[in-house]
Design an enzyme around this catalytic site. Structure first.
Site, PDB file in Angstrom:
ATOM      1  N   LYS A 124      40.567   3.409  38.639  1.00 37.31           N
ATOM      2  CA  LYS A 124      39.756   2.210  38.890  1.00 37.31           C
ATOM      3  C   LYS A 124      39.828   1.199  37.735  1.00 37.31           C
ATOM      4  O   LYS A 124      39.653   0.002  37.955  1.00 37.31           O
ATOM      5  CB  LYS A 124      38.305   2.594  39.163  1.00 37.31           C
TER       6      LYS A 124
ATOM      7  N   GLY B  88      23.983   9.318  33.060  1.00 38.05           N
ATOM      8  CA  GLY B  88      25.436   9.230  33.004  1.00 38.05           C
ATOM      9  C   GLY B  88      25.918   7.867  32.577  1.00 38.05           C
ATOM     10  O   GLY B  88      25.499   6.842  33.128  1.00 38.05           O
TER      11      GLY B  88
ATOM     12  N   GLN C  36      30.272   0.898  50.937  1.00 36.28           N
ATOM     13  CA  GLN C  36      31.447   0.456  50.174  1.00 36.28           C
ATOM     14  C   GLN C  36      32.674   0.464  51.062  1.00 36.28           C
ATOM     15  O   GLN C  36      33.546  -0.398  50.943  1.00 36.28           O
ATOM     16  CB  GLN C  36      31.649   1.323  48.918  1.00 36.28           C
TER      17      GLN C  36
ATOM     18  N   ASP D 223      31.844  -0.649  45.347  1.00 37.34           N
ATOM     19  CA  ASP D 223      30.987   0.503  45.039  1.00 37.34           C
ATOM     20  C   ASP D 223      29.559   0.060  44.758  1.00 37.34           C
ATOM     21  O   ASP D 223      28.591   0.604  45.289  1.00 37.34           O
ATOM     22  CB  ASP D 223      31.521   1.266  43.818  1.00 37.34           C
TER      23      ASP D 223
ATOM     24  N   THR E 294      39.051  13.093  50.559  1.00 37.71           N
ATOM     25  CA  THR E 294      38.479  11.795  50.898  1.00 37.71           C
ATOM     26  C   THR E 294      38.011  11.698  52.353  1.00 37.71           C
ATOM     27  O   THR E 294      38.627  12.247  53.271  1.00 37.71           O
ATOM     28  CB  THR E 294      39.483  10.666  50.613  1.00 37.71           C
ATOM     29  N   LEU E 295      36.940  10.950  52.559  1.00 34.07           N
ATOM     30  CA  LEU E 295      36.445  10.619  53.900  1.00 34.07           C
ATOM     31  C   LEU E 295      36.803   9.179  54.291  1.00 34.07           C
ATOM     32  O   LEU E 295      36.442   8.725  55.379  1.00 34.07           O
ATOM     33  CB  LEU E 295      34.921  10.799  53.959  1.00 34.07           C
ATOM     34  N   SER E 296      37.511   8.479  53.425  1.00 36.31           N
ATOM     35  CA  SER E 296      37.841   7.084  53.705  1.00 36.31           C
ATOM     36  C   SER E 296      38.648   6.903  54.991  1.00 36.31           C
ATOM     37  O   SER E 296      38.407   5.940  55.733  1.00 36.31           O
ATOM     38  CB  SER E 296      38.584   6.467  52.513  1.00 36.31           C
TER      39      SER E 296
ATOM     40  N   LEU F  82      24.368   9.918  43.461  1.00 37.42           N
ATOM     41  CA  LEU F  82      25.524   9.235  44.025  1.00 37.42           C
ATOM     42  C   LEU F  82      26.545  10.197  44.609  1.00 37.42           C
ATOM     43  O   LEU F  82      27.510   9.779  45.245  1.00 37.42           O
ATOM     44  CB  LEU F  82      26.162   8.316  42.974  1.00 37.42           C
TER      45      LEU F  82
ATOM     46  N   VAL G  98      31.043   5.260  36.562  1.00 38.20           N
ATOM     47  CA  VAL G  98      30.048   4.937  37.588  1.00 38.20           C
ATOM     48  C   VAL G  98      28.732   4.529  36.938  1.00 38.20           C
ATOM     49  O   VAL G  98      28.107   3.540  37.339  1.00 38.20           O
ATOM     50  CB  VAL G  98      29.848   6.123  38.543  1.00 38.20           C
TER      51      VAL G  98
END
Length: 291
Positions: free
Chosen positions: A74, A134, A260, A110, A23-25, A230, A138
């Site tokens: 989620k 898709g 987001q 998101d 993660t980059l959060s 995405l 998402v």
């Protein structure tokens, strides 16, 4: 004050999911905390299968201020919340939890993040014909966003036509529109023979499996006017490369990740992030995702 200045007044926020190691959060939230003068530490929490309820209740008991939620939780987290924002409820998934009286309240940043990113790039859904690749979690959310933002027609392509049909039916019924048409991925040749906005919402091409695209045939990309993948790692996916070679504009999901995260930070901490600071975070993310 960011994570480097922890004291007795430091608030804790974090990310729950599995995996979370990539993660980059934390880069987004801890840097924003420093910019905005918020005494905050943001950390990732790997939550094993079966432990989600204990994790959410434990986080509340420990006075955690807010949580981001990533795959695979989620949807699974929804019954554990004290309330859900109307957009998140319609989409059927949350990615942001904010501490409230009696529990956490759920939001979905998101999709608002994607919309904000597209607006920055001068791209919109209003009146557009959209190809959406898709029908997973998402893709389903993007289909709702397209319908709510006035897309004229959404061609929803998925490996399982049955799954695409179920999503199309749900979106059309809930939004009161008849704009989403389900198709199997292999039937792309029956799409209108013109260039359209195309959103890539599958995991095909995600690092380290970079040499895949949801549709490999170069002829498909002659129908792409603007391509949004995405995925943000790698920074230039095979989908983007094929779209570019066919003369289309191509963007990745890094700005969606940025916005987001910014919106989640604002919700969790009750502050507004100036656009200049968001831009500095974007430059940081660009360096982090260079492969």
């Amino acid at each position: 004050m960011a994570a480097g200045n922890i004291d007795g007044r430091t608030a804790v926020c974090g990310l729950i999911g599995n995996p979370v190691e990539h993660t980059l959060s934390p880069d987004i939230h801890n840097t924003l905390a420093g910019f905005c003068g918020v005494n905050l530490a943001y950390v990732p929490f790997r939550v094993e299968n079966g432990d989600l309820e204990a994790a959410v209740r434990g986080a509340y008991a420990l006075s955690v201020r807010g949580l981001n939620v990533t795959v695979p939780y989620k949807k699974e987290v929804l019954p554990l919340l004290c309330g859900i924002d109307p957009l998140a409820k319609e989409i059927g998934a949350v990615n942001t939890l904010v501490r409230a009286d009696g529990g956490f309240f759920g939001y979905n940043t998101d999709m608002t993040g994607l919309y904000r990113a597209m607006q920055e790039d001068g791209v919109g859904f209003e009146g557009e014909e959209v190809v959406l690749l898709g029908a997973g979690g998402v893709g389903r959310a993007v289909a709702f966003l397209c319908a709510r933002k006035g897309a004229g027609r959404v061609y929803l392509l998925n490996r399982s036509g049955q799954k695409a049909a179920a999503v199309a039916k749900e979106v059309n019924e809930r939004t009161g529109r008849d704009c989403v048409r389900a198709m199997e991925l292999g039937d792309w040749r029956s799409l209108p023979k013109k260039r359209m906005l195309t959103v890539q919402a599958t995991s095909a091409g995600l690092y380290p499996d970079c040499e895949r695209a949801p549709i490999e045939d170069p002829d498909f990309y002659g129908r792409v006017e603007t391509g949004y993948d995405l995925i943000y790692q790698p920074a230039r996916t095979k989908f983007m490369r094929l779209a570019g070679e066919a003369g289309a504009k191509a963007y990745n999901g890094l700005k969606m990740l940025l916005w987001q995260g910014v919106e989640a930070f604002e919700l969790m901490n009750g502050v507004a992030v100036p656009s200049e600071q968001a831009g500095r975070i974007y430059e940081l993310l660009l360096k982090k995702t260079e492969i």
